[in-house]
Design an enzyme around this catalytic site. Sequence first.
Site, PDB file in Angstrom:
ATOM      1  N   PHE A   1      34.997  35.771  37.370  1.00 21.74           N
ATOM      2  CA  PHE A   1      36.128  36.697  37.205  1.00 21.74           C
ATOM      3  C   PHE A   1      37.344  36.101  37.884  1.00 21.74           C
ATOM      4  O   PHE A   1      37.270  35.667  39.038  1.00 21.74           O
ATOM      5  CB  PHE A   1      35.817  38.080  37.792  1.00 21.74           C
ATOM      6  CG  PHE A   1      36.899  39.080  37.488  1.00 21.74           C
ATOM      7  CD1 PHE A   1      36.926  39.743  36.266  1.00 21.74           C
ATOM      8  CD2 PHE A   1      37.919  39.330  38.404  1.00 21.74           C
ATOM      9  CE1 PHE A   1      37.945  40.641  35.964  1.00 21.74           C
ATOM     10  CE2 PHE A   1      38.935  40.225  38.105  1.00 21.74           C
ATOM     11  CZ  PHE A   1      38.952  40.891  36.882  1.00 21.74           C
TER      12      PHE A   1
ATOM     13  N   ASP B   1      37.973  29.814  43.338  1.00 22.61           N
ATOM     14  CA  ASP B   1      38.568  31.145  43.367  1.00 22.61           C
ATOM     15  C   ASP B   1      37.923  31.884  44.536  1.00 22.61           C
ATOM     16  O   ASP B   1      36.765  32.302  44.467  1.00 22.61           O
ATOM     17  CB  ASP B   1      38.312  31.869  42.045  1.00 22.61           C
ATOM     18  CG  ASP B   1      38.963  33.241  42.009  1.00 22.61           C
ATOM     19  OD1 ASP B   1      39.123  33.861  43.081  1.00 22.61           O
ATOM     20  OD2 ASP B   1      39.293  33.715  40.910  1.00 22.61           O
TER      21      ASP B   1
ATOM     22  N   LYS C   1      42.884  39.861  47.261  1.00 24.94           N
ATOM     23  CA  LYS C   1      42.104  40.927  47.886  1.00 24.94           C
ATOM     24  C   LYS C   1      42.350  41.039  49.400  1.00 24.94           C
ATOM     25  O   LYS C   1      43.369  41.569  49.790  1.00 24.94           O
ATOM     26  CB  LYS C   1      40.622  40.759  47.538  1.00 24.94           C
ATOM     27  CG  LYS C   1      40.357  41.055  46.051  1.00 24.94           C
ATOM     28  CD  LYS C   1      38.887  41.258  45.725  1.00 24.94           C
ATOM     29  CE  LYS C   1      38.680  41.834  44.337  1.00 24.94           C
ATOM     30  NZ  LYS C   1      38.726  40.879  43.233  1.00 24.94           N
TER      31      LYS C   1
HETATM   32  C1  LIG Z   1      39.566  40.563  41.989  1.00 21.65           C
HETATM   33  C2  LIG Z   1      39.498  39.122  41.618  1.00 21.65           C
HETATM   34  C3  LIG Z   1      40.573  38.467  40.979  1.00 21.65           C
HETATM   35  C4  LIG Z   1      41.788  39.203  40.498  1.00 21.65           C
HETATM   36  O1  LIG Z   1      42.530  39.745  41.531  1.00 21.65           O
HETATM   37  P1  LIG Z   1      43.669  40.838  41.219  1.00 21.65           P
HETATM   38  O2  LIG Z   1      44.346  41.008  42.523  1.00 21.65           O
HETATM   39  O3  LIG Z   1      42.991  42.049  40.708  1.00 21.65           O
HETATM   40  O4  LIG Z   1      44.562  40.236  40.195  1.00 21.65           O
HETATM   41  C5  LIG Z   1      40.473  37.122  40.775  1.00 21.65           C
HETATM   42  N1  LIG Z   1      39.382  36.435  41.149  1.00 21.65           N
HETATM   43  C6  LIG Z   1      38.339  37.010  41.751  1.00 21.65           C
HETATM   44  C7  LIG Z   1      37.171  36.198  42.182  1.00 21.65           C
HETATM   45  C8  LIG Z   1      38.358  38.375  42.004  1.00 21.65           C
HETATM   46  O5  LIG Z   1      37.288  38.962  42.570  1.00 21.65           O
END
Ligand SMILES: *Cc1c(COP(=O)(O)O)cnc(C)c1O
Length: 392
Positions: free
Chosen positions: A135, A219, A248
């Site tokens: 994600f 990420d 986050k």
């Molecule tokens: C939540 C998340 C995102 C996206 O972050 P937003 O602040 O909602 O745009 C990207 N990568 C990972 C791994 C995440 O858990």
Amino acid sequence: MATSIEFIARHEAALTGNYGKLPVVLARGQGSTVWDVDGKEYIDFFAGFGGTILGHCHPRLVDTMTRQAQTLWQVGNQFYSEPQIRLAEHLKSKAFDGRAFFCHSGAEAAEAAIKLARLSGGPDRPKIITMQKGFHGRTMGALSATAGPAQNGFAPLVPGFVHVPFDNLEALEEVVDGTTAAVMLEPIQGEGGINEPAKGYLRAVRELCNRCGALLIFDEVWTGVGRTGHWFGHQISGVTPDIMTLGKALGGGVPVGGILAQPRLAALLKPGTHGCTLGGNPICAAVSATVFDVIEQEKLLDCARSAGARIRDWLADSTCKSRIQAMRGAGLFIGVELAMPDATPVVRHALDHGLIINATQKNVLRICPSLIITEQQIQKALAILEKAILAV
Ligand SMILES: *Cc1c(COP(=O)(O)O)cnc(C)c1O
């Protein structure tokens, strides 16, 4: 005072319906406790998707924010300002000797990393490889990196993305080649179910990227800033990326995203290549820098590791253990896979009894409280959770 029911009706009439909702209107919080508008108290075992890494209204963050709000609010990025320098220095000293760029969200951090990979690869290396069940966010670039149903209805996506199974080196070897700009993945998958790769996988991915001249992007939007009991998730494996994305927890609950990139890559981000008007905003950056100060000074990485181990030990020994199929994760980033097809009733039962917890991938509970949660709160939360698991 208006009740939950009244607020929910007003919400439905005034906001979009893109979030799955629970029927609770939160009014205030303190540490790992929150209260709804009807006065009901909850233990927060999910910390707003990990955002409130130091809980609600941490006195040091409140103090920093208040002082910054009385000093300087916003500067255009044609000027220098001290808070974002302090924040970037924290990233450099705690992750690797890179250069930082700031924005507001994880998706924007992914966009910055994707654009930087494209700049670095040039026209002959357009391919970006990401993982199934990964994600990366909801904007078009980040969404193109996010394999699966999140993409439904939004074609045409950004071209050049290829998705392979996570933790499968052979599948990756088949697609990484001289046209690959980058491999992008989470060191531990968050939305995908708190999936840890086998030992050695991330190092092998690093070596494969090195052989093929592809960048490695981690990420760390979920795994960063202490969540796993390490400053950053990649430090568990000792594998350093070329670019790391953050979001986050980075702002402790105020919107801060960012990337840290190796200097040779960061040098490609010349004036005009990328930007974010409010990125690195003094108020948000000051709070974010203080998040690092507090985690460091209060030794909260150790707390996260030991609290996480106690939670897992407790569950492994609980009366509901036969309903637990697997436990995964690190620090206070814990996935509890239940032996039932859908954990939604557990989440609802827990909520009714004063515990906020989340489920992903249908049957994986996620326990991700703030790093300052107390032992007493943990014990109370686990007792509620145990009853909820047994009740359904
Ligand atoms: C939540 C998340 C995102 C996206 O972050 P937003 O602040 O909602 O745009 C990207 N990568 C990972 C791994 C995440 O858990």
